[in-house]
Design a protein around this motif. Structure first.
Motif, PDB file in Angstrom:
ATOM      1  N   THR A  14      78.591  77.511  60.966  1.00  0.00           N
ATOM      2  CA  THR A  14      78.052  76.169  60.812  1.00  0.00           C
ATOM      3  C   THR A  14      76.547  76.258  60.572  1.00  0.00           C
ATOM      4  OG1 THR A  14      77.813  76.002  63.200  1.00  0.00           O
ATOM      5  CG2 THR A  14      79.845  75.098  62.228  1.00  0.00           C
ATOM      6  N   LEU A  15      75.930  75.106  60.245  1.00  0.00           N
ATOM      7  CA  LEU A  15      74.556  75.144  59.748  1.00  0.00           C
ATOM      8  C   LEU A  15      73.547  75.617  60.797  1.00  0.00           C
ATOM      9  CD1 LEU A  15      72.553  74.652  57.512  1.00  0.00           C
ATOM     10  CD2 LEU A  15      72.444  72.248  58.193  1.00  0.00           C
ATOM     11  N   ARG A  16      73.614  75.101  62.021  1.00  0.00           N
ATOM     12  CA  ARG A  16      72.589  75.435  62.999  1.00  0.00           C
ATOM     13  C   ARG A  16      72.523  76.931  63.301  1.00  0.00           C
ATOM     14  NH1 ARG A  16      72.254  70.987  67.734  1.00  0.00           N
ATOM     15  NH2 ARG A  16      70.557  72.397  68.324  1.00  0.00           N
ATOM     16  N   PRO A  17      73.647  77.581  63.602  1.00  0.00           N
ATOM     17  CA  PRO A  17      73.544  79.040  63.780  1.00  0.00           C
ATOM     18  C   PRO A  17      73.225  79.764  62.483  1.00  0.00           C
ATOM     19  CG  PRO A  17      75.823  78.310  63.991  1.00  0.00           C
ATOM     20  CD  PRO A  17      74.984  77.075  63.981  1.00  0.00           C
ATOM     21  N   ALA A  18      73.631  79.200  61.351  1.00  0.00           N
ATOM     22  CA  ALA A  18      73.321  79.838  60.066  1.00  0.00           C
ATOM     23  C   ALA A  18      71.816  79.857  59.811  1.00  0.00           C
ATOM     24  CB  ALA A  18      74.043  79.105  58.933  1.00  0.00           C
ATOM     25  N   VAL A  19      71.143  78.745  60.166  1.00  0.00           N
ATOM     26  CA  VAL A  19      69.687  78.667  59.984  1.00  0.00           C
ATOM     27  C   VAL A  19      68.971  79.724  60.821  1.00  0.00           C
ATOM     28  CG1 VAL A  19      67.674  77.223  60.493  1.00  0.00           C
ATOM     29  CG2 VAL A  19      69.627  76.245  59.291  1.00  0.00           C
ATOM     30  N   GLU A  20      69.421  79.906  62.054  1.00  0.00           N
ATOM     31  CA  GLU A  20      68.755  80.859  62.941  1.00  0.00           C
ATOM     32  C   GLU A  20      69.090  82.305  62.600  1.00  0.00           C
ATOM     33  OE1 GLU A  20      66.498  79.689  64.599  1.00  0.00           O
ATOM     34  OE2 GLU A  20      67.046  77.590  64.529  1.00  0.00           O
TER      35      GLU A  20
END
Length: 580
Positions: free
Chosen positions: A472-478
């Motif tokens: 998902t986006l949030r862990p992908a960003v980090e």
């Protein structure tokens, strides 16, 4: 099931992106505020954009003095030429060495180019002139009574204080100790005490050379205002060595004074050598001078007369291009050697030594080239450069919007932040370090658009790769940040290294390109770390981006993502035993 630990951050995560973003915005606001507060709302323009004249001079040693073309001599020549150009009323001239033999003079528009060429190409004039009178810098307002060279009584305090024992105290004006001229004796014995005779010599034949100031020169002296830069530059203009003249100079505390001077008694070419040295016995910096054979005779004759005069007529003004650079008192008859002592530090002593050694410059300058750029031509070039930059920026924006959709908002805001920082710094660096925006510098700024956009693309692609893996986006960003960060730092390091090497090995306008490229590369790192990354972290928490909206640029279906990764306990499958 164990509860998740509080305060734990994802790999490469940023704990408080809002605070980081706020700090970045405060820095941007401070730079922009400083730009308006200082009044420098636009970058300084170089010669090729604002118009002006570029003169290239080649230094040539006079016969018998081939060693004179050296680093010290060239640095002194730059200082002398800079003083001359500023004397023309030029506010933003640039004088710099190029290689070992060339000096480049850039003079902005608004200056008489013919006069500038004449000024910068001629050899400096250094003379030793007796002081007839000294007065405060401003014009004489109350009453023009009394000849400036008549009585030594009231104006004695205008002379410079002796640095020798008999008169080491300040004058009644409270001025700091300045220079005294005496023989170079190893002992600090009283060279000044040699003249207790004639304390108040009624001999008003005021000047040792018999050059009593004529009424016209007295009026000129009374009206002279050394606080006005133009008046300083024109003081004594056109005066021949054999004529009395007026001049301006700084005293030991940095304030301006005006001088009435007699005819030149010693020429700068009569100085054989001069240098600033530390006197080990007294622990003070002094300037030692040696004269040529002919110069020794001239110097002995005039110092014998000056030493009998009351202050300030016992002062000997060292005049470089019409400006008094030092006016030491003469305490005794001197000949082949002399020393100037006073409130010197190392730098001021060495500077005066260089002026005395090279003030008459044992160099001649050959004008290699004179290039004149009109303001109209510079404006056209700037316009063309800005159009090229606008086209490049528009293409980058179109690409980002079409390909990255919603992510283009992050990229465009980051480009805007980079542009604000670059513009503000260029405006502030003009008065701070003399940075001027020339055409190569504009080219460097345009190239920086691509470098900055490339950093955003690297980060965006790392995020999209993580989403393709099913995150998902949030862990992908980090998770994408550490990998993108390494790539961005390596890329920007290579770019900055190239700019640094180019800046070191080149001269002139190419340095403008290298400086701008290096500056924008550093700003790219700052923007990506302190603006793009925290902004992306905050946007990843919004529904539009986190849900993978088709217009967000992070739609999992469009990216061909794998099924979402789920955490589950891994059950080991039975393994068939292998046959022996």
């Amino acid at each position: 099931m164990a509860a998740p630990k509080k305060g734990r951050k994802a790999p490469g995560g940023q704990g408080k992106p809002g605070r980081t973003l706020a700090l970045m915005l405060i820095v941007m606001a401070a730079l922009v505020g400083g730009m308006f507060w200082s009044g420098e709302t636009t970058p300084r323009l170089g010669i090729d954009l604002a118009g002006g004249t570029t003169i290239t001079l080649k230094a040539e040693a006079e016969p018998g003095k081939e060693s004179a073309v050296n680093e010290t001599n060239m640095a002194t020549a730059v200082g002398i030429i800079e003083r001359r150009v500023n004397g023309l009323g030029v506010s933003e001239a640039e004088v710099q060495t190029q290689g070992k033999e060339n000096i480049i003079v850039n003079i902005p528009k608004g200056t008489d180019s013919e006069q500038a060429q004449k000024q910068v190409g001629t050899t400096a004039q250094l003379f030793f002139r007796p002081v007839l009178s000294v007065a405060p810098a401003g014009p004489a307002t109350p009453e023009p009574a009394g000849s400036p060279s008549a009585s030594p009584s009231g104006k004695a305090t205008d002379g410079k204080d002796k640095a020798t024992a008999p008169s080491s105290s300040p004058t009644t004006q409270g001025r700091a100790v300045t220079e005294a001229l005496k023989a170079p004796s190893p002992t600090p014995s009283g060279a000044a005490s040699e003249q207790p005779k004639a304390p108040e010599s009624p001999n008003p034949a005021p000047t040792p050379s018999g050059a009593a100031a004529d009424p016209e020169l007295e009026k000129q002296f009374a009206a002279l205002n050394c606080l006005d830069p133009k008046a300083r530059a024109n003081a004594g203009k056109g005066a021949q060595p054999e004529q009395a003249t007026v001049a301006c100079g700084k005293n030991s505390v940095g304030g301006w004074e005006k001088y009435l001077l007699g005819p030149a008694e010693v020429d700068g070419k009569d100085v054989d050598d001069a240098k600033g040295v530390l006197d080990p016995q007294r622990g003070i910096w002094i300037v030692q001078m040696d004269f040529t054979g002919a110069g020794s005779k001239k110097f002995a004759k005039i110092t014998g007369k000056l030493s009998q005069q009351p202050s300030p007529m016992n002062q000997f003004a060292i005049v470089l291009d019409g400006e008094v650079v030092s006016a030491p008192q003469v305490n005794q008859t001197l000949s082949a050697s002399a020393e100037i002592s006073g409130s010197f530090n190392q730098q001021s002593a060495q500077d005066l030594g260089n002026i005395l050694s090279y003030g008459a410059l044992p160099l001649s300058f050959d004008q290699q080239s004179v290039t004149t750029v009109t303001a109209a031509l510079g404006g056209e070039q700037l316009k063309a450069g800005l159009i090229a930059g606008a086209i490049g920026l528009a293409l980058v924006v179109i690409y980002l919007v079409v390909y990255y959709r919603g992510l283009s908002i992050v990229a465009l805001l980051s480009l805007l932040a980079s542009a604000i920082l670059t513009y503000a710094l260029m405006s502030l660096l003009g008065p701070a370090i003399g940075f001027a925006l020339n055409l190569p510098a504009v080219c460097g700024a345009i190239v920086a658009i691509g470098i900055t956009a490339d950093s955003f693309i690297v980060y965006f692609e790392r995020i999209r790769d993580e989403i393709r893996e099913g995150r998902t986006l949030r862990p992908a960003v980090e998770r994408a940040w550490p990998r993108a960060r390494r790539t961005i730092l390596v890329s920007d390091f290579v770019s900055f290294l190239a700019a640094a090497v180019l800046f070191i090995v080149t001269v002139g306008k190419v340095q403008g390109f290298a400086f701008t490229l290096g500056l924008t590369t550093l700003l790219d790192v700052v923007v990506v770390f302190f603006f793009t990354k925290p902004l992306m972290t905050l946007l990843a928490r919004t529904k539009f981006f986190s849900s993978g909206h088709p217009w967000s640029g992070l739609d999992p279906k469009r990216l061909g993502a794998k099924p979402p990764l789920r955490r589950s306990r891994r059950v080991s499958a039975p393994v068939d035993p292998k046959e022996a």
